[in-house]
Design an enzyme around this catalytic site. Structure first.
Site, mmCIF file in Angstrom:
data_model
loop_
_atom_site.group_PDB
_atom_site.id
_atom_site.type_symbol
_atom_site.label_atom_id
_atom_site.label_comp_id
_atom_site.label_asym_id
_atom_site.label_seq_id
_atom_site.Cartn_x
_atom_site.Cartn_y
_atom_site.Cartn_z
ATOM 1 C CG ASP A 173 -1.908 0.351 0.611
ATOM 2 O OD1 ASP A 173 -2.469 2.005 0.671
ATOM 3 O OD2 ASP A 173 -2.901 0.260 0.879
ATOM 4 C CG HIS A 177 -0.420 1.917 -3.288
ATOM 5 N ND1 HIS A 177 -1.866 0.989 -3.162
ATOM 6 C CD2 HIS A 177 -0.214 1.053 -4.387
ATOM 7 C CE1 HIS A 177 -1.788 0.198 -3.184
ATOM 8 N NE2 HIS A 177 -0.945 -0.149 -3.796
#
Length: 393
Positions: A218, A241
């Site tokens: 993430d 991310h």
């Protein structure tokens, strides 16, 4: 006949191994002396908590020492306030139970709460997150999971030299803190591990994150509401991310984000680079005084992106405008390659357009040789120097 002095001496001798006086005058509490076993299978939670209780009660600065080895730890809450500064020196590895249900539903694995002057140095923590990820992927009824190490309401804290492996959820969380330093940490989880943000900061003032390597599933670093005066430097991000402000604006009444800086960092193969993300619905929050400088992108999707139309599953926000006001965001000396043809995307709110966006010396190519593109919507700002892709401000 045994004298009283003999009894007192024997009593003191039995207690002595629990702590050591260092040359500097600080006490050191060795978790093994409290019963911890470095075998990776014996539950050592209670000995760790006992060592903490002793350190927390000390009126002189103290250390908790974790020697080499593997220590099985269940949910552990290290609560203050404490009477003096505490240093936790980890030379071993803390491991969570393989059964992800064993951490319960508190949402935490290792929690430091309401503690001032706490330093965590070295070592590794392995949350054994793969089992929970598999449970979630299969659609079973799974527990929410646990953040690996959390600072809640900590002032003057530090995390240095720590390696976090396979967190169930976020690896490191800094929440409602003041003056916390995170440095020289390594964060490791597979690129498809869900919700495993590397470092999450929210409702905190004066946090610095430096010299760290983050590879996770993430956000490498996620920045939540109420974050102010955040400095990030020399971050290696990817997979992951990117470095994300948001998502913001989920709630109407929400504290803003301001004075955030990221410099001298490299993104490699991440799904995003520099991202600001807000829900497409009313909010009184804001994002302002943000600076990104001297950043290298290596095959990164969405190297520069502002997305103010975040609306997962089109529930609760279709056709609405984001109330988050974004202003005074600077992108300077951003170079490298984009894995998506649109290298700069500014999709700002139609009800609260972005203002004061500054671009200077941007050079982003698509797949090394092809021409990248830019996209602008509801945005105002200025530019200087060479801008590649073509400036759409």
């Amino acid at each position: 006949m045994i004298s009283l002095w003999s009894i007192l001496f024997l009593h003191f001798t039995l207690l002595l191994p629990l702590f050591v006086n260092t040359a500097e005058g600080a006490l050191t509490f060795n978790v093994i002396k409290f019963g911890a076993k470095p075998d990776g299978t014996t539950d050592s939670t209670r000995p760790f908590l006992s060592a903490w209780a002793s350190a927390c009660a000390s009126t002189a600065p103290s250390s908790i020492y974790v020697p080499k080895g593997r220590y099985l730890i269940r949910f552990a809450e290290f609560r203050g306030p404490c009477k003096s500064a505490i240093r936790v020196q980890i030379d071993g590895t803390l491991v969570a139970p393989i059964d992800y249900n064993a951490l319960g539903n508190s949402g935490y694995w290792i929690l430091f709460i309401q503690v001032n002057r706490i330093t965590v140095v070295g070592g590794s923590i392995d949350a054994k997150g793969a089992g929970l990820w598999a449970c979630k992927k299969s659609g079973q009824n799974c527990p929410v999971g646990a953040r690996s190490i959390t600072f809640n309401w900590v002032n003057d804290g530090e995390i240095s030299g720590l390696t976090s492996i396979n967190s169930q959820l976020m690896h490191i969380v800094i929440n409602s803190c003041k003056n916390v330093k995170v440095s020289n940490v390594r964060i490791i989880a597979p690129d498809l591990s869900p919700n495993t943000d590397g470092i999450h900061v929210r409702s905190s003032i004066g946090v610095t994150i430096t010299n760290s390597i983050i590879k996770t599933g993430d956000d490498c670093i996620s920045i939540g509401p109420g974050t102010r005066n955040l400095w990030m430097e020399k971050i290696l991000c990817g997979p992951g991310h990117g470095v994300s402000i948001g998502s913001l604006g989920r709630d109407f009444n929400e504290n803003g984000v301001e004075n955030v800086t990221l410099v001298n960092s490299i993104f490699t193969g991440s799904d995003n680079g520099l991202r600001i993300k807000t829900w497409a619905r009313p909010s009184n929050g804001f994002v302002r005084n943000i600076s990104y400088r001297n950043i290298v992108m290596k095959n990164v999707e969405n190297p520069i992106i502002i997305d103010q139309n975040y609306c997962p599953n089109n529930i609760g926000c279709p056709l609405q405008g984001s109330g988050i006001k974004i202003s005074q965001v600077t992108y300077q000396n951003i170079q490298g390659t984009s894995a998506t043809q649109v290298a700069m995307a500014f999709d700002c709110s139609h009800t609260n357009p972005c203002v004061g966006i500054k671009l200077k010396d941007i050079k982003l190519t698509y797949m090394n040789t092809k021409k990248a593109q830019s996209f602008c919507k509801n945005i105002g700002g200025t530019s200087g120097g060479v801008i590649v892709p073509d400036n759409c401000l």
